[in-house]
Scaffold this motif. Structure first.
Motif, mmCIF file in Angstrom:
data_model
loop_
_atom_site.group_PDB
_atom_site.id
_atom_site.type_symbol
_atom_site.label_atom_id
_atom_site.label_comp_id
_atom_site.label_asym_id
_atom_site.label_seq_id
_atom_site.Cartn_x
_atom_site.Cartn_y
_atom_site.Cartn_z
ATOM 1 N N ASP A 93 0.809 -1.216 0.000
ATOM 2 C CA ASP A 93 0.000 0.000 0.000
ATOM 3 C C ASP A 93 0.840 1.262 0.000
ATOM 4 O O ASP A 93 0.390 2.322 -0.416
ATOM 5 N N THR A 94 2.088 1.159 0.460
ATOM 6 C CA THR A 94 2.928 2.354 0.566
ATOM 7 C C THR A 94 3.661 2.675 -0.740
ATOM 8 O O THR A 94 4.294 3.715 -0.839
ATOM 9 N N ILE A 95 3.576 1.789 -1.725
ATOM 10 C CA ILE A 95 4.285 2.023 -2.989
ATOM 11 C C ILE A 95 3.587 3.110 -3.783
ATOM 12 O O ILE A 95 2.372 3.110 -3.938
ATOM 13 N N GLU A 96 4.364 4.078 -4.270
ATOM 14 C CA GLU A 96 3.805 5.101 -5.150
ATOM 15 C C GLU A 96 3.696 4.542 -6.553
ATOM 16 O O GLU A 96 4.645 3.963 -7.082
ATOM 17 N N VAL A 97 2.542 4.685 -7.155
ATOM 18 C CA VAL A 97 2.369 4.199 -8.517
ATOM 19 C C VAL A 97 1.908 5.338 -9.401
ATOM 20 O O VAL A 97 1.268 6.287 -8.946
ATOM 21 N N GLY A 98 2.230 5.254 -10.689
ATOM 22 C CA GLY A 98 1.756 6.238 -11.647
ATOM 23 C C GLY A 98 0.389 5.835 -12.155
ATOM 24 O O GLY A 98 0.196 4.710 -12.619
ATOM 25 N N PHE A 99 -0.549 6.739 -12.045
ATOM 26 C CA PHE A 99 -1.902 6.481 -12.549
ATOM 27 C C PHE A 99 -2.041 7.192 -13.888
ATOM 28 O O PHE A 99 -1.868 8.406 -13.970
ATOM 29 N N VAL A 100 -2.349 6.435 -14.932
ATOM 30 C CA VAL A 100 -2.402 6.997 -16.280
ATOM 31 C C VAL A 100 -3.848 6.999 -16.772
ATOM 32 O O VAL A 100 -4.371 5.968 -17.168
ATOM 33 N N PRO A 101 -4.534 8.157 -16.749
ATOM 34 C CA PRO A 101 -5.923 8.214 -17.227
ATOM 35 C C PRO A 101 -5.978 8.185 -18.752
ATOM 36 O O PRO A 101 -5.032 8.555 -19.435
ATOM 37 N N MET A 102 -7.121 7.765 -19.273
ATOM 38 C CA MET A 102 -7.284 7.594 -20.714
ATOM 39 C C MET A 102 -6.989 8.860 -21.529
ATOM 40 O O MET A 102 -6.388 8.762 -22.607
ATOM 41 N N PRO A 103 -7.381 10.065 -21.093
ATOM 42 C CA PRO A 103 -7.107 11.241 -21.936
ATOM 43 C C PRO A 103 -5.636 11.447 -22.251
ATOM 44 O O PRO A 103 -5.295 12.164 -23.190
ATOM 45 N N LEU A 104 -4.736 10.833 -21.460
ATOM 46 C CA LEU A 104 -3.308 11.018 -21.699
ATOM 47 C C LEU A 104 -2.724 9.939 -22.606
ATOM 48 O O LEU A 104 -1.554 9.978 -22.936
ATOM 49 N N ILE A 105 -3.546 8.967 -23.018
ATOM 50 C CA ILE A 105 -3.072 7.921 -23.915
ATOM 51 C C ILE A 105 -3.247 8.404 -25.352
ATOM 52 O O ILE A 105 -4.301 8.864 -25.742
ATOM 53 N N LYS A 106 -2.180 8.280 -26.141
ATOM 54 C CA LYS A 106 -2.207 8.778 -27.513
ATOM 55 C C LYS A 106 -2.686 7.700 -28.475
ATOM 56 O O LYS A 106 -2.828 6.533 -28.110
ATOM 57 N N ASP A 107 -2.902 8.102 -29.742
ATOM 58 C CA ASP A 107 -3.351 7.114 -30.717
ATOM 59 C C ASP A 107 -2.256 6.086 -30.948
ATOM 60 O O ASP A 107 -1.076 6.357 -30.774
ATOM 61 N N GLY A 108 -2.659 4.895 -31.326
ATOM 62 C CA GLY A 108 -1.757 3.748 -31.273
ATOM 63 C C GLY A 108 -0.969 3.439 -32.511
ATOM 64 O O GLY A 108 -0.578 2.300 -32.705
ATOM 65 N N CYS A 143 -12.380 5.753 -27.887
ATOM 66 C CA CYS A 143 -10.916 5.603 -27.771
ATOM 67 C C CYS A 143 -10.423 4.352 -28.480
ATOM 68 O O CYS A 143 -9.372 4.354 -29.130
ATOM 69 N N PHE A 144 -11.177 3.251 -28.354
ATOM 70 C CA PHE A 144 -10.775 2.017 -29.014
ATOM 71 C C PHE A 144 -10.774 2.195 -30.527
ATOM 72 O O PHE A 144 -9.832 1.797 -31.218
ATOM 73 N N GLU A 145 -11.846 2.812 -31.054
ATOM 74 C CA GLU A 145 -11.950 3.013 -32.501
ATOM 75 C C GLU A 145 -10.812 3.884 -33.018
ATOM 76 O O GLU A 145 -10.360 3.726 -34.149
ATOM 77 N N ASN A 146 -10.349 4.815 -32.200
ATOM 78 C CA ASN A 146 -9.246 5.701 -32.593
ATOM 79 C C ASN A 146 -7.884 5.113 -32.281
ATOM 80 O O ASN A 146 -6.866 5.788 -32.371
ATOM 81 N N ARG A 147 -7.876 3.841 -31.876
ATOM 82 C CA ARG A 147 -6.638 3.087 -31.666
ATOM 83 C C ARG A 147 -5.738 3.712 -30.605
ATOM 84 O O ARG A 147 -4.532 3.829 -30.774
ATOM 85 N N LYS A 148 -6.339 4.129 -29.509
ATOM 86 C CA LYS A 148 -5.525 4.684 -28.427
ATOM 87 C C LYS A 148 -4.854 3.546 -27.668
ATOM 88 O O LYS A 148 -5.507 2.618 -27.198
ATOM 89 N N SER A 149 -3.553 3.610 -27.586
ATOM 90 C CA SER A 149 -2.781 2.566 -26.911
ATOM 91 C C SER A 149 -1.447 3.145 -26.470
ATOM 92 O O SER A 149 -1.073 4.247 -26.854
ATOM 93 N N VAL A 150 -0.726 2.367 -25.668
ATOM 94 C CA VAL A 150 0.537 2.875 -25.134
ATOM 95 C C VAL A 150 1.422 1.715 -24.701
ATOM 96 O O VAL A 150 0.927 0.671 -24.265
ATOM 97 N N ILE A 151 2.724 1.875 -24.888
ATOM 98 C CA ILE A 151 3.710 0.996 -24.256
ATOM 99 C C ILE A 151 4.267 1.777 -23.084
ATOM 100 O O ILE A 151 4.817 2.862 -23.258
ATOM 101 N N PHE A 152 4.085 1.247 -21.887
ATOM 102 C CA PHE A 152 4.435 2.016 -20.699
ATOM 103 C C PHE A 152 5.940 2.037 -20.486
ATOM 104 O O PHE A 152 6.620 1.023 -20.585
ATOM 105 N N ASN A 153 6.427 3.232 -20.185
ATOM 106 C CA ASN A 153 7.842 3.416 -19.892
ATOM 107 C C ASN A 153 7.992 4.481 -18.821
ATOM 108 O O ASN A 153 7.127 5.342 -18.646
ATOM 109 N N ASN A 154 9.106 4.416 -18.094
ATOM 110 C CA ASN A 154 9.447 5.428 -17.088
ATOM 111 C C ASN A 154 8.365 5.595 -16.027
ATOM 112 O O ASN A 154 8.062 6.713 -15.592
#
Length: 472
Positions: A93-108, A143-154
């Motif tokens: 529970d103490t680990i900081e995690v990055g939360f990535v909301p959909m509006p920040l995901i670019k087209d795929g 978002c799916f139709e517009n091919r929004k996807s991401v390879i997570f890094n950093n």
């Protein structure tokens, strides 16, 4: 050239094994598949992941009717066999995690994206977790139709969290870039769209849809060759798109320059036989006073001798629009109703609205000039249709019809002399303008015959430049 379709064609060739040649020396995908299954079994044995229901149910291939043909040394497989899908890490529970909301995901179309993430100090129950190198795929419309996807890094501490808007795939011994190409292909996207479920406003593709669409697995070395080829072609397309953008910007600047030359009297030569503009104005109104006497020392620029500076409001009037309450609006034209035009009606998605004609206090005729008064469209100029116009627009009324060409006035409002004035008087886009804001704005008036020549020249160049844009 439709570069978006070109990217899609390259992806579709890639996932069918038609983008690069096969090498008979490559380890067959069937052998790679066995190694992947063995690795996944070890992860299950070590308690790092749970066995999926798909994997546990049957080893019989479900692909009697495969989506398309693949090369002989490729293999069809169940995605649940080669991916960890929607994994949930056992994070503290103490680990900081990055939360990535959909509006920040670019087209795929590209395999890597930059994004900002917000930090959570607590991993929330029920959220999908991911690590660096995982692949995130949108599962909601559009978002799916517009091919929004991401390879997570950093990711902070290498771990992230996403909402139910994302499917997460963690490939085993498969390059995640190839995974991103496969799930951005038209073949898969079309299949997913056909299998949307839920309410129309928030449809989703389920985890089962991803698992049911077979995964075309190439040999490991061919995956590398596919990635290299796709990146090469996408790089060329990037250059093409940049060249198109540069050309469009150049054309936009050229149009602006043409208007600038026009209102400076430098686009067409003057004709000494033309009646000077001031003489025509004085014939219509003997008491008319131009702005070229000693009282006006801050005229914007020099104009030809046959031209004259006049105050905007001495020859043009701005009449703001009006509209009744929305309770009077109708989406269909009823008897004695008239179309109410709004700014959006001059865009790509007009929404017809009709109002009772007796309440249409501000009407316009086809060809009238309308100005956007405020909002994001401030500064735009429209050619009106028959109807009424609302409060977001103003109509131009000519105090004298004879000495002014309507098309010349239209181009005047497109030029910098008007557009810069808007920036000066409008503190914010919502502030807009009123008619008295243009009391001190100047209008460079040529002889009426020269106005006509200027308009013809502008139209000639505009048509040429528009044709170039159309060819792109």
């Amino acid at each position: 050239m439709d570069t978006k379709k070109l990217r899609q064609k390259i992806l579709d060739l890639a996932i069918r094994g038609k983008l690069v040649p096969q090498d008979p020396n490559d380890e067959p995908a069937s052998v790679l598949l066995e190694r992947i299954k063995a690795e996944k079994e070890q992860l299950i044995k070590d308690g790092k992941i749970k066995r999926s229901k798909k994997s546990a149910s049957s080893d019989t291939s479900p692909y009697e009717n495969v989506p398309f043909e693949i090369p002989e040394n490729w293999a069809w497989c169940k995605p649940s066999d080669v991916f960890i899908i929607n994994h949930r890490n056992n994070a503290e529970d103490t680990i900081e995690v990055g939360f990535v909301p959909m509006p920040l995901i670019k087209d795929g179309y590209h395999y890597q994206h930059s994004y900002e993430s917000v930090l959570w100090k607590t991993v929330k129950t029920g959220y999908t977790h991911f690590t660096n190198g995982d692949f995130g795929l949108a599962k909601i419309t559009p978002c799916f139709e517009n091919r929004k996807s991401v390879i997570f890094n950093n990711l902070p501490n290498g771990i992230g969290a996403g909402t139910t808007e994302l499917h997460i795939l963690r490939p085993i011994m498969i390059d995640v870039k190839y995974v991103s190409y496969f799930y951005s292909s038209e073949e898969f996207i079309s299949y997913g769209i056909k299998n949307f479920s839920g309410a129309v406003g928030q449809q989703r593709i389920s985890k089962e849809v991803i698992e049911d669409f077979g995964f075309a697995l190439p040999p490991q070395k061919e995956q590398n060759r596919i990635i290299e080829a796709v990146e090469k072609w996408f790089s060329i397309i990037d250059q093409l798109e940049q060249e198109q953008t540069d050309l469009k910007n150049a054309i936009k600047r050229a149009k602006s320059k043409i208007l600038d030359l026009a209102i400076h009297g430098k686009l067409v030569p003057q004709d000494p036989n033309d009646e000077p503009a001031i003489d025509l104005l004085r014939r219509i109104n003997p008491s008319f006073k131009p702005c070229d006497n000693a009282h006006y020392k801050n005229l914007p620029f020099e104009i030809p001798e046959s031209w004259v500076w006049v105050k905007h409001n001495d020859i043009l009037e701005i009449s703001g629009g009006a509209q009744p309450g929305k309770s009077y609006f109708s989406s269909v034209q009823l008897p004695n109703y008239i179309r109410l035009y709004q700014i959006r009606d001059y865009g790509d998605t007009p929404i017809p609205v009709y109002i009772p004609i007796e309440l249409a206090s501000k009407q316009t005729r086809k060809g009238d000039i309308l100005l956007a008064r405020y909002g994001g469209s401030l500064g735009k100029v429209f050619i009106a249709e028959d109807g009424a116009y609302n409060v977001a627009m103003a109509k131009i009324i000519f105090r004298y019809e004879q000495p002014i060409n309507k098309d010349y006035v239209y181009y005047y409002y497109l030029s910098d002399i008007y557009q810069n004035k808007l920036k000066e008087i409008s503190r914010t886009a919502q502030a807009g303008f009123n008619s008295n804001d243009f009391n001190e704005m100047f209008f460079p008036l040529p002889p009426i015959n020269e106005q006509k020549r200027v308009v013809l020249e502008i139209k000639k160049y505009s048509e040429l430049l528009d044709n170039i844009i159309a060819e792109l």
